[in-house]
Design an enzyme around this catalytic site. Structure first.
Site, PDB file in Angstrom:
ATOM      1  N   TYR A 149       0.865  -1.188   0.000  1.00 60.21           N
ATOM      2  CA  TYR A 149       0.000   0.000   0.000  1.00 60.21           C
ATOM      3  C   TYR A 149       0.892   1.225   0.000  1.00 60.21           C
ATOM      4  CZ  TYR A 149      -3.566   3.360   1.617  1.00 60.21           C
ATOM      5  OH  TYR A 149      -4.416   4.447   1.743  1.00 60.21           O
ATOM      6  N   ASP A 244       9.325   2.609  -0.579  1.00 60.98           N
ATOM      7  CA  ASP A 244       8.299   3.259   0.238  1.00 60.98           C
ATOM      8  C   ASP A 244       8.586   2.884   1.698  1.00 60.98           C
ATOM      9  OD1 ASP A 244       4.664   3.493   0.237  1.00 60.98           O
ATOM     10  OD2 ASP A 244       6.175   4.024   1.732  1.00 60.98           O
ATOM     11  N   LYS A 272       4.802   9.110   8.835  1.00 63.40           N
ATOM     12  CA  LYS A 272       4.586   8.627  10.195  1.00 63.40           C
ATOM     13  C   LYS A 272       5.639   9.102  11.208  1.00 63.40           C
ATOM     14  CE  LYS A 272       2.163   4.710   8.146  1.00 63.40           C
ATOM     15  NZ  LYS A 272       0.743   4.839   8.494  1.00 63.40           N
TER      16      LYS A 272
HETATM   17  P1  KE4 Z   1      -0.876   8.251   4.534  1.00 67.26           P
HETATM   18  O1  KE4 Z   1      -1.343   8.958   3.274  1.00 67.26           O
HETATM   19  O2  KE4 Z   1      -1.988   7.438   5.182  1.00 67.26           O
HETATM   20  O3  KE4 Z   1      -0.168   9.169   5.504  1.00 67.26           O
HETATM   21  O4  KE4 Z   1       0.275   7.210   4.080  1.00 67.26           O
HETATM   22  C1  KE4 Z   1      -0.012   6.274   3.075  1.00 67.26           C
HETATM   23  C2  KE4 Z   1       0.966   5.117   3.182  1.00 67.26           C
HETATM   24  C3  KE4 Z   1       1.992   5.020   2.262  1.00 67.26           C
HETATM   25  N1  KE4 Z   1       2.881   4.013   2.315  1.00 67.26           N
HETATM   26  C4  KE4 Z   1       2.804   3.060   3.276  1.00 67.26           C
HETATM   27  C5  KE4 Z   1       3.814   1.944   3.302  1.00 67.26           C
HETATM   28  C6  KE4 Z   1       1.759   3.104   4.245  1.00 67.26           C
HETATM   29  O5  KE4 Z   1       1.674   2.120   5.191  1.00 67.26           O
HETATM   30  C7  KE4 Z   1       0.828   4.155   4.204  1.00 67.26           C
HETATM   31  C8  KE4 Z   1      -0.330   4.255   5.184  1.00 67.26           C
HETATM   32  N2  KE4 Z   1      -0.447   3.212   6.155  1.00 67.26           N
HETATM   33  C9  KE4 Z   1      -1.764   2.906   6.625  1.00 67.26           C
HETATM   34  C10 KE4 Z   1      -1.667   1.803   7.685  1.00 67.26           C
HETATM   35  N3  KE4 Z   1      -1.143   0.587   7.164  1.00 67.26           N
HETATM   36  C11 KE4 Z   1      -2.495   4.105   7.128  1.00 67.26           C
HETATM   37  C12 KE4 Z   1      -3.691   3.814   8.031  1.00 67.26           C
HETATM   38  C13 KE4 Z   1      -4.983   4.176   7.378  1.00 67.26           C
HETATM   39  O6  KE4 Z   1      -5.055   4.163   6.131  1.00 67.26           O
HETATM   40  O7  KE4 Z   1      -5.925   4.456   8.147  1.00 67.26           O
END
Ligand code: KE4
Length: 432
Positions: A149, A244, A272
């Site tokens: 993701y 990533d 994060k």
């Molecule tokens: P954000 O746009 O949510 O800040 O980051 C996206 C993202 C990009 N790359 C990786 C490897 C990520 O894990 C994420 C976001 N992680 C999820 C939890 N696995 C966010 C939680 C959610 O979507 O509520």
């Protein structure tokens, strides 16, 4: 009577009203507890390793703001840094010394980020990194891995992990076929599949983007040689390699996964932890690539609150605390937790496998560690849901999806680990 069956709760009342404002009552899908049932925990505050819900129920927290809260919640030094920054103003739409402070710390930890740009989410970081890759190579295709993701940018929602895995969505409505048509998907850990894609699209792939340790299908480790193979294949084809590290960055040590595996990607995404729990993303990498970004070059990316002083202050205060000693203690504790969970599963006769990488882990209800998304999706998600609820009833809050990671923080103590393992002993049996 389980903790959840107490008198009608304020949490339930708040959530019920929230459903009249937000789709599913939440501002991000996985929070709605749809994969584990029941009304979600509505968190009123967090402190250290615990969160407290609107009814005053306290839980040991392994969601940790999805990995950002590596120091635990309301860390006094981070809170003080935020308080001090807020008193100077929250953002000016102009350069500040605070973004430079954090940039220095990021580059000292990850020298491959010769140039970098702060943004406000991991989605923005991944989206921007791939725009740079396409702009720099003049190529349109990107390769991603099923179950990984990279945020919710249209072209990255093909067979993505995290919430899409939780809800079994192959992609998303509203994304034009033409958009994902240039996103080519391979199984994680499958170099032959990547080799075949590059052979079928010679010199047409701008980048291969990968979570160097996957954490959005649950934690799935790269097989020996996988990342090195991606580095070789992309270099031979002229495609760029994008790590990533939104989760692994500053989670797998100060240098992230790229330091742990000794691989220099062309571009890196962070999020994060680097923002100390505030909205953040970072993309960066080779100077020759990043100097194509406006105002120097033709690749456009912008952001009102990019590099804002609050995020910069919280991020800098967090990274100052992440010393080698802090990581050593954190990972030793996570290892004890993982080993204890595996022992508890065995004692209960549960078919479960614990996968740990650094201070993040997943308990898969599978007989062995999955190598890719197809195998991860074979997990017994109903059993995970029962395990989740049994742990919640015993005061331990886990990620509300089989396809997410548990995150240990420096605020988790040996006593917290012991309490978690005692709860798990019962919960594995209760999950059946
Ligand atoms: P954000 O746009 O949510 O800040 O980051 C996206 C993202 C990009 N790359 C990786 C490897 C990520 O894990 C994420 C976001 N992680 C999820 C939890 N696995 C966010 C939680 C959610 O979507 O509520």
């Amino acid at each position: 009577m389980s903790r959840q069956d107490l008198a009608p709760s304020r949490s339930a009342a708040i959530f019920a009203e929230s459903e009249g404002y937000f789709p599913g009552g939440v501002n991000s899908p996985v929070r709605a507890f749809r994969a584990v049932g029941g009304s979600p925990v509505v968190v009123r505050e967090g402190r250290g390793a615990h969160v407290t819900d609107a009814d005053g129920r306290r839980f040991l927290d392994y969601i940790g703001s999805w990995g950002a809260a590596i120091l635990g919640h309301a860390d006094p030094e981070v809170t003080e840094a935020l308080r001090e920054a807020a008193g100077r103003g929250t953002g000016f739409g102009m350069p500040t010394p605070y973004e430079l402070d954090l940039a220095r710390a990021v580059r000292a930890a990850m020298p491959s980020l010769e140039r970098l740009r702060f943004v406000s989410s991991g989605t923005e970081a991944a989206m921007s990194a791939l725009r740079v890759a396409r702009g720099a190579t003049g190529r349109d295709h990107v390769v991603k891995f099923a179950g990984c993701y990279h945020g919710h940018a249209d072209h990255l929602l093909a067979q993505a992990g995290s919430g899409l895995a939780t809800f079994g969505l192959p992609s998303s409505a509203g994304v034009p076929a033409a958009t994902v048509g240039q996103t080519l998907v391979a199984p994680y850990n499958d170099l032959d599949a990547v080799r075949a894609i590059l052979a079928a699209h010679p010199r047409r792939v701008a980048a291969v983007i990968v979570e160097p340790v996957a954490a959005n299908m649950g934690v799935v480790a790269p097989r020996p040689g996988f990342l090195e193979g991606l580095r070789e294949l992309t270099r031979a084809d002229g495609a760029l390699l994008v790590f990533d590290e939104v989760i692994t960055g500053f989670r797998m040590g100060r240098g992230g996964a790229q330091a742990r595996f000794g691989i220099a990607p062309d571009l890196t995404c962070l999020g994060k932890i680097v923002g100390g729990g505030l909205p953040v993303g970072v993309y960066g990498g080779r100077r020759d690539l990043m100097e194509r970004v406006a105002p120097l070059g033709p690749v456009y990316q912008a952001g009102t609150l990019s590099g804002n002083p609050l995020t910069m202050a919280a991020g800098a205060a967090t990274l100052r605390r992440l010393t080698d000693e802090a990581y050593a203690v954190l990972e030793a504790r996570a290892a004890r937790l993982a080993e204890g969970l595996a022992d508890a599963a065995r004692r209960a006769g549960a078919v479960a496998t614990v996968v740990r990488e650094a201070s993040m882990l997943t308990v898969f209800f599978l007989p062995m560690a999955p190598r890719d998304y197809a195998e991860a999706r074979g997990a017994d998600v109903a059993r995970y849901a029962r395990f989740f609820r049994a742990m919640l009833d015993r005061g331990v809050l886990l990620p509300p999806s089989q396809f997410e990671a548990w995150f240990v923080s420096t605020a988790h103590t040996d006593d917290h680990v012991a309490a978690t393992l005692a709860a798990a002993d019962d919960a594995f049996r209760a999950a059946g």
